[in-house]
Design a protein around this motif. Sequence first.
Motif, short mmCIF file in Angstrom:
data_model
loop_
_atom_site.label_atom_id
_atom_site.label_comp_id
_atom_site.label_asym_id
_atom_site.label_seq_id
_atom_site.Cartn_x
_atom_site.Cartn_y
_atom_site.Cartn_z
N PRO A 102 0.80 -1.23 0.00
CA PRO A 102 0.00 0.00 0.00
C PRO A 102 0.84 1.29 0.00
N GLY A 103 1.93 1.32 0.75
CA GLY A 103 2.78 2.52 0.78
C GLY A 103 3.45 2.79 -0.56
N ASN A 104 3.86 1.72 -1.25
CA ASN A 104 4.48 1.88 -2.56
C ASN A 104 3.46 2.36 -3.58
N LYS A 105 2.27 1.78 -3.53
CA LYS A 105 1.20 2.18 -4.44
C LYS A 105 0.82 3.65 -4.20
N ALA A 106 0.79 4.06 -2.94
CA ALA A 106 0.37 5.42 -2.59
C ALA A 106 1.31 6.48 -3.15
N ARG A 107 2.58 6.15 -3.33
CA ARG A 107 3.54 7.15 -3.82
C ARG A 107 3.86 6.99 -5.30
N THR A 108 3.10 6.14 -5.98
CA THR A 108 3.32 5.90 -7.41
C THR A 108 2.16 6.47 -8.22
N HIS A 109 2.51 7.19 -9.26
CA HIS A 109 1.53 7.79 -10.17
C HIS A 109 1.85 7.29 -11.58
N CYS A 110 0.83 7.18 -12.41
CA CYS A 110 1.04 6.67 -13.76
C CYS A 110 0.26 7.49 -14.77
N ILE A 111 0.93 7.83 -15.85
CA ILE A 111 0.28 8.47 -16.99
C ILE A 111 0.32 7.47 -18.12
N LEU A 112 -0.87 7.11 -18.62
CA LEU A 112 -0.98 6.15 -19.71
C LEU A 112 -1.26 6.88 -21.01
N ILE A 113 -0.46 6.56 -22.01
CA ILE A 113 -0.62 7.15 -23.33
C ILE A 113 -1.27 6.11 -24.24
N PRO A 114 -2.48 6.37 -24.74
CA PRO A 114 -3.16 5.40 -25.61
C PRO A 114 -2.35 5.14 -26.88
N PRO A 115 -2.62 4.06 -27.60
CA PRO A 115 -3.76 3.17 -27.46
C PRO A 115 -3.48 1.89 -26.70
N ARG A 116 -2.23 1.51 -26.48
CA ARG A 116 -1.91 0.20 -25.88
C ARG A 116 -1.81 0.29 -24.37
N ILE A 117 -2.92 0.42 -23.70
CA ILE A 117 -2.88 0.60 -22.26
C ILE A 117 -3.65 -0.50 -21.55
N ASN A 118 -3.32 -0.69 -20.30
CA ASN A 118 -4.05 -1.60 -19.43
C ASN A 118 -4.21 -0.89 -18.09
N LYS A 119 -5.27 -0.10 -17.99
CA LYS A 119 -5.49 0.72 -16.80
C LYS A 119 -5.66 -0.13 -15.55
N LEU A 120 -6.33 -1.27 -15.66
CA LEU A 120 -6.55 -2.12 -14.48
C LEU A 120 -5.24 -2.59 -13.87
N ASP A 121 -4.28 -2.99 -14.70
CA ASP A 121 -2.98 -3.41 -14.17
C ASP A 121 -2.28 -2.24 -13.48
N MET A 122 -2.33 -1.07 -14.08
CA MET A 122 -1.65 0.08 -13.49
C MET A 122 -2.30 0.49 -12.18
N GLU A 123 -3.61 0.29 -12.04
CA GLU A 123 -4.28 0.63 -10.78
C GLU A 123 -3.84 -0.29 -9.64
N ASN A 124 -3.21 -1.40 -9.95
CA ASN A 124 -2.66 -2.29 -8.92
C ASN A 124 -1.34 -1.78 -8.35
N ILE A 125 -0.67 -0.89 -9.08
CA ILE A 125 0.64 -0.41 -8.62
C ILE A 125 0.71 1.09 -8.43
N ALA A 126 -0.33 1.83 -8.82
CA ALA A 126 -0.29 3.29 -8.73
C ALA A 126 -1.60 3.82 -8.16
N THR A 127 -1.48 4.79 -7.26
CA THR A 127 -2.67 5.39 -6.67
C THR A 127 -3.37 6.34 -7.64
N THR A 128 -2.60 6.97 -8.51
CA THR A 128 -3.15 7.87 -9.52
C THR A 128 -2.84 7.29 -10.89
#
Length: 172
Positions: free
Chosen positions: A127-153
């Motif tokens: 949880p602490g690692n996820k809380a300090r990690t942010h992700c910007i996804l650039i389409p089209p090849r994205i997997n938002k659900l996977d990124m939500e497992n490792i990034a709070t934003t």
Amino acid sequence: RQLAAGAMLPFYMNLPGRISPYNRLIICLDCSPSMKEGGGSKLRLAQIASQAIALAIKRIGGQVIGIAFGEKAYISTQEDDSLLFAEHLPTMVSTDFMFLSDVWQRWLHVPVLLITDGRGRIPYALPGNKARTHCILIPPRINKLDMENIATTVIVLSHLAYLSDVIAFICK
């Protein structure tokens, strides 16, 4: 927008969020082949936006650590932002986020910003690692659900032109 007009990205922006900008930040820039498709515009704009935020943070005496990643992760021997300013970034063949486990352990409590368009293996995030990690996804090849497992934003860009605005908002 000001950066595109030739001005430096303003250090302070009147946006909701943090009261003061991060004074330390790790920026992880995806250098996989999909970022270089179509002449490399995704990677080039991501690199320019990363440079702008690094310059703003350094202007207040802060520190930015730049990491170029794909199937491997690269960092300069000085552990600084020099990779973000490199003319030629490392060539990669795929995307893998497993390097984040080492980043989270090596730099405790330092915020992490991922800029990526890819899919890849993701590590387990406490949880602490996820809380300090942010992700910007650039389409089209994205997997938002996977990124939500490792990034709070997790922000999915609707257009590449919004990249520098989103980075400034997250880092504020």
